[in-house]
Design a protein around this motif. Structure first.
Motif, PDB file in Angstrom:
ATOM      1  N   ASP A  11       0.907  -0.820   0.071  1.00 46.15           N
ATOM      2  CA  ASP A  11       0.096   0.014   0.177  1.00 46.15           C
ATOM      3  C   ASP A  11       0.647   1.177   0.272  1.00 46.15           C
ATOM      4  O   ASP A  11       0.640   2.244   0.282  1.00 46.15           O
ATOM      5  CB  ASP A  11      -1.284   0.665   1.302  1.00 46.15           C
ATOM      6  CG  ASP A  11      -2.183   1.060   1.022  1.00 46.15           C
ATOM      7  OD1 ASP A  11      -3.018   0.971   0.264  1.00 46.15           O
ATOM      8  OD2 ASP A  11      -2.483   1.503   1.878  1.00 46.15           O
ATOM      9  N   ALA A  12       1.902   0.997   0.010  1.00 44.31           N
ATOM     10  CA  ALA A  12       3.530   2.113  -0.078  1.00 44.31           C
ATOM     11  C   ALA A  12       2.983   3.083   0.985  1.00 44.31           C
ATOM     12  O   ALA A  12       3.187   4.957   0.567  1.00 44.31           O
ATOM     13  CB  ALA A  12       3.138   2.612  -1.544  1.00 44.31           C
ATOM     14  N   ALA A  13       2.546   3.105   2.595  1.00 43.98           N
ATOM     15  CA  ALA A  13       2.405   3.069   3.326  1.00 43.98           C
ATOM     16  C   ALA A  13       3.715   4.162   3.660  1.00 43.98           C
ATOM     17  O   ALA A  13       3.923   5.924   4.282  1.00 43.98           O
ATOM     18  CB  ALA A  13       2.096   2.787   4.737  1.00 43.98           C
ATOM     19  N   SER A  14       5.384   4.330   3.138  1.00 45.70           N
ATOM     20  CA  SER A  14       6.301   4.973   3.415  1.00 45.70           C
ATOM     21  C   SER A  14       6.971   4.331   2.187  1.00 45.70           C
ATOM     22  O   SER A  14       7.020   3.278   1.232  1.00 45.70           O
ATOM     23  CB  SER A  14       7.023   5.121   4.744  1.00 45.70           C
ATOM     24  OG  SER A  14       6.286   6.423   5.214  1.00 45.70           O
ATOM     25  N   ASN A  15       8.286   4.395   2.252  1.00 48.66           N
ATOM     26  CA  ASN A  15       8.663   4.814   1.245  1.00 48.66           C
ATOM     27  C   ASN A  15      10.565   3.645   2.753  1.00 48.66           C
ATOM     28  O   ASN A  15      11.836   4.811   2.627  1.00 48.66           O
ATOM     29  CB  ASN A  15       9.949   5.763   0.099  1.00 48.66           C
ATOM     30  CG  ASN A  15      10.194   4.810  -0.894  1.00 48.66           C
ATOM     31  OD1 ASN A  15      10.953   3.414  -1.042  1.00 48.66           O
ATOM     32  ND2 ASN A  15      11.180   5.665  -1.500  1.00 48.66           N
ATOM     33  N   TRP A  16      10.678   2.463   2.066  1.00 47.87           N
ATOM     34  CA  TRP A  16      11.787   1.426   3.266  1.00 47.87           C
ATOM     35  C   TRP A  16      12.901   1.996   2.676  1.00 47.87           C
ATOM     36  O   TRP A  16      13.217   0.859   1.393  1.00 47.87           O
ATOM     37  CB  TRP A  16      11.549   1.508   3.930  1.00 47.87           C
ATOM     38  CG  TRP A  16       9.943   1.197   4.981  1.00 47.87           C
ATOM     39  CD1 TRP A  16      10.998   1.712   6.269  1.00 47.87           C
ATOM     40  CD2 TRP A  16       8.590   0.853   4.534  1.00 47.87           C
ATOM     41  NE1 TRP A  16       9.501   1.124   6.987  1.00 47.87           N
ATOM     42  CE2 TRP A  16       7.671   0.861   6.065  1.00 47.87           C
ATOM     43  CE3 TRP A  16       8.349   0.817   3.522  1.00 47.87           C
ATOM     44  CZ2 TRP A  16       6.274   1.182   5.988  1.00 47.87           C
ATOM     45  CZ3 TRP A  16       6.324   0.840   3.262  1.00 47.87           C
ATOM     46  CH2 TRP A  16       6.170   0.910   4.498  1.00 47.87           C
ATOM     47  N   LEU A  17      14.288   2.448   2.638  1.00 46.25           N
ATOM     48  CA  LEU A  17      15.172   3.032   1.793  1.00 46.25           C
ATOM     49  C   LEU A  17      16.184   1.395   2.577  1.00 46.25           C
ATOM     50  O   LEU A  17      16.661   0.773   1.137  1.00 46.25           O
ATOM     51  CB  LEU A  17      16.160   4.247   2.004  1.00 46.25           C
ATOM     52  CG  LEU A  17      14.413   5.097   1.502  1.00 46.25           C
ATOM     53  CD1 LEU A  17      15.518   6.324   1.757  1.00 46.25           C
ATOM     54  CD2 LEU A  17      14.373   5.411  -0.130  1.00 46.25           C
TER      55      LEU A  17
END
Length: 370
Positions: A331-337
């Protein structure tokens, strides 16, 4: 409630000690992370005679070392505890000294003023690497670096399609590979050292063609996004700004603010994107709280997390956390790098010191000096 992290115990019903060697903890509901919580600060056995100590100013020790001297914000001296019932320490005294900047720390370890720098920054580790008499070691952590999205309803990042677009647009793998403190790309909210980890880096590979198609769909709706960071994140923020602005839209309003202003902006929700790190085992659950700084509210994801928290054994908990993490990342809640690594710079006369998770714990009972 006066002890830091006490909420990690969960819904504590009672704690009793039926005899001198037993403690019985009873919960009102399941807590699959209780044992991990007890392995840290919450598992400390305090001296009943010092129960009124002000731990902001005083230190009370037990185990292989006791506290010899403590000066808040400056130093801590541990002394050998000959009365400890377990495996005894190999050294008599260990003194921790706090350094406020990289230059002072590098100078101290280079001159031999201190025998070990831990955790050292990537910069200090690089400077000391290859120097005679010193060993530089890398270790794993649970520290996760992410491009966080503000999912609040008045933020453009509340739109799942916009969040998905940004995850395809940002070259997360490239950023991870370029960072000196990176131990590898991440892709989800759980690090390799935490229960439920799954490699999710393949969910949103960098894809400019797909991004162009998606941004054309938004038209004038996707114009400017606000990226708020502190100075430590500015170089990475500049890279992300450049990557986003490869397209005609959106543009990035990059704001580099003081630590105080940053804390206020994040708390007030007056941001859309930010760079930050999350440094705690089991902190993935933050995204299941709609009142967290991310303002992420998704009923299916929340239920998946509730299912995980209801697990009654480690294997079930790990499997259900994997389900939760995948739903959250999809759901792309954030972008974990990426996940960070930690560095230890130590004199070659030392051995037996820990190298992993030293940003959280520092067990030194096995430390020896030649």
């Amino acid at each position: 409630q006066k002890y830091a992290g006490v909420d990690d115990l969960g819904d504590l019903k009672s704690a009793t000690n039926p005899n001198d060697s037993t403690v019985v903890i009873t919960l009102a509901q399941t807590n699959p992370t209780l044992l991990r919580a007890l392995s840290g600060r919450l598992g400390i056995v305090y001296d009943s005679e010092a129960s009124d100590a002000d731990y902001a100013k005083q230190a009370v020790g037990s185990g292989p070392f006791t506290v010899g001297k403590f000066t808040p914000g400056q130093s801590l001296t541990l002394d050998y505890n000959g009365g400890y019932h377990g495996t005894k320490a190999h050294v008599g005294t260990v003194t921790f000294t706090q350094y406020s900047d990289e230059t002072s720390l590098a100078d101290a370890v280079s001159k031999g003023t201190i025998d070990m720098a831990a955790p050292a920054t990537a910069t200090v580790a690089s400077q000391m690497n290859g120097k005679d008499g010193l060993t530089v070691t890398e270790g794993a952590t649970t520290d996760k670096v992410l491009l966080a999205f503000n999912n609040n309803s008045d933020s453009i990042m509340s739109d799942q399609n916009v969040r998905t677009t940004f995850r395809y647009l940002i070259d997360s793998a490239g950023i991870a590979a370029s960072q000196s403190d990176s131990s590898g790309a991440l892709g989800g909210p759980i690090s390799p050292l935490e229960p439920g980890y799954e490699d999710l880096t393949g969910l949103f590979p960098h894809d400019m063609s797909k991004t162009q198609t998606m941004t054309s769909y938004f038209g004038p709706y996707l114009t400017t996004v606000d990226l708020v960071v502190t100075a430590q994140w500015q170089p990475m923020a500049e890279t992300i700004k450049q990557q986003i602005e490869q397209l005609p839209r959106p543009s990035v309003n990059l704001e580099v603010v003081s630590d105080e202003e940053y804390a206020k902006r994040i708390q007030d929700g007056t941001w859309e994107l930010t760079l930050m790190s999350m440094n705690g085992t089991d902190d993935a659950g933050t995204f299941a709280d709609p009142n967290s700084i991310f303002h992420y509210n998704h009923a299916e994801v929340q239920q998946a997390y509730a299912d995980a928290r209801a697990a009654t054994n480690d294997a079930d908990y790990a499997e259900k956390m994997k389900v939760y993490a995948r739903k959250l990342s999809e759901d792309a809640a954030s972008n974990w790098l990426y996940t960070r690594k930690c560095f230890t710079v130590a004199s070659t006369k030392l051995s037996g010191y820990p190298t992993a998770l030293i940003d959280q714990r520092m067990p030194l009972a096995d430390l020896t000096v030649k």
